[in-house]
Scaffold this active site. Structure first.
Site, PDB file in Angstrom:
ATOM      1  N   GLY A 196       0.868  -1.177   0.000  1.00  0.00           N
ATOM      2  CA  GLY A 196       0.000   0.000   0.000  1.00  0.00           C
ATOM      3  C   GLY A 196       0.893   1.212   0.000  1.00  0.00           C
ATOM      4  N   GLU A 197       0.577   2.157   0.819  1.00  0.00           N
ATOM      5  CA  GLU A 197       1.398   3.365   0.939  1.00  0.00           C
ATOM      6  C   GLU A 197       1.904   3.413   2.376  1.00  0.00           C
ATOM      7  OE1 GLU A 197       3.551   5.720  -0.652  1.00  0.00           O
ATOM      8  OE2 GLU A 197       2.004   4.948  -2.005  1.00  0.00           O
ATOM      9  N   CYS A 246       6.006  -5.554   0.301  1.00  0.00           N
ATOM     10  CA  CYS A 246       6.180  -4.206  -0.249  1.00  0.00           C
ATOM     11  C   CYS A 246       6.114  -3.141   0.848  1.00  0.00           C
ATOM     12  CB  CYS A 246       5.182  -3.977  -1.376  1.00  0.00           C
ATOM     13  SG  CYS A 246       5.721  -2.669  -2.478  1.00  0.00           S
ATOM     14  N   HIS A 271       4.797  -8.158  -4.679  1.00  0.00           N
ATOM     15  CA  HIS A 271       3.416  -8.562  -4.368  1.00  0.00           C
ATOM     16  C   HIS A 271       3.164  -9.973  -4.887  1.00  0.00           C
ATOM     17  CE1 HIS A 271       1.679  -4.546  -3.314  1.00  0.00           C
ATOM     18  NE2 HIS A 271       2.736  -4.138  -3.987  1.00  0.00           N
ATOM     19  N   GLU A 326       0.699 -11.799  -4.003  1.00  0.00           N
ATOM     20  CA  GLU A 326      -0.763 -11.977  -4.047  1.00  0.00           C
ATOM     21  C   GLU A 326      -1.372 -11.466  -5.349  1.00  0.00           C
ATOM     22  OE1 GLU A 326       0.830  -9.684  -2.512  1.00  0.00           O
ATOM     23  OE2 GLU A 326      -0.215  -7.796  -2.845  1.00  0.00           O
TER      24      GLU A 326
HETATM   25  N1  GLN Z   1       5.898   2.898  -2.711  1.00  0.00           N
HETATM   26  C1  GLN Z   1       5.121   2.458  -1.602  1.00  0.00           C
HETATM   27  C2  GLN Z   1       5.667   3.021  -0.293  1.00  0.00           C
HETATM   28  O1  GLN Z   1       6.741   3.516  -0.271  1.00  0.00           O
HETATM   29  C3  GLN Z   1       5.079   0.937  -1.516  1.00  0.00           C
HETATM   30  C4  GLN Z   1       4.369   0.417  -2.716  1.00  0.00           C
HETATM   31  C5  GLN Z   1       3.681  -0.876  -2.527  1.00  0.00           C
HETATM   32  O2  GLN Z   1       3.394  -1.323  -1.408  1.00  0.00           O
HETATM   33  N2  GLN Z   1       3.312  -1.480  -3.629  1.00  0.00           N
HETATM   34  O3  GLN Z   1       5.005   2.966   0.699  1.00  0.00           O
END
Ligand code: GLN
Length: 191
Positions: A54-55, A86, A171, A173
């Site tokens: 996610g972010e 990620c 990822h 998933e």
């Molecule tokens: N770029 C995102 C971050 O720095 C991570 C991206 C992702 O989870 N696909 O949080």
């Protein structure tokens, strides 16, 4: 004697933001019982935990807002298997929850443009290379002596393990790749 009912492992998926639903579906397909984690009480009685992509900035704010940092650290410290993918890897690193002795470099492959797929040999996973989807992914820029590197891409670690905690920069998933989650379930002895 009656046979004991076979109960699948209860796997929490941090659901503050990000692609938690894809993880839940995948876990279900492996016979686990996924549940969404939003508040500390949701972490009780879990056999394993997934921190999705996610972010990481948004997820970090959510973790602080809900008072989840300490309970998440405690869960990892008592040996519950954890998988971060990620942004999940970023959340686990030294600068965030401090569960993994690594420093993740955010957006390491470049920003928006750099989403790509790759096939990686992942230590501990049999049956050929793992299909990995990278979306603005981090890599591991530094790691301590307790950390085992499970896979590299362009010589940068993109999958690591430290005891009960596994983290990957990609990822699984989103690629229908189930073997990384199997690795997580195998660690609690019930999967
Ligand atoms: N770029 C995102 C971050 O720095 C991570 C991206 C992702 O989870 N696909 O949080």
């Amino acid at each position: 004697m009656g046979s004991e009912p076979k109960v699948g492992p209860r796997v929490g998926v941090l659901a503050l933001q990000g692609d938690f639903e894809a993880h839940a579906k995948l876990l279900e397909s492996l016979g686990a019982h996924p549940s969404e984690v939003r508040v500390p009480g949701d972490l009780e009685r879990l056999d394993a935990l997934v921190i999705p992509g996610g972010e990481s900035t948004v997820m970090t704010l959510g973790v602080e807002r809900e008072g989840l940092a300490e309970p998440l650290r405690a869960l990892a410290a008592r040996g519950t298997p954890v998988l971060g993918t990620c942004a999940g890897l970023i959340l686990l690193d030294r600068d965030h929850l401090g569960v993994l002795d690594v420093r993740a470099e955010r957006n390491a492959f470049g920003r928006q443009l750099k989403s790509f797929e790759a096939d990686l040999e992942l230590q501990g996973v049999e049956g050929g290379p793992v299909h990995a989807v990278f979306i603005r992914a981090p890599w591991v820029a530094e790691y301590g002596s307790e950390v085992e590197v499970l896979a590299r891409l362009d010589d940068h670690p993109v999958a690591v393990r430290q005891g009960n905690v596994i983290a990957v920069a990609f990822h699984p998933e989103l690629a229908g790749e189930r073997r990384v989650h199997r690795l997580l379930l195998a660690r609690n002895g019930r999967g």
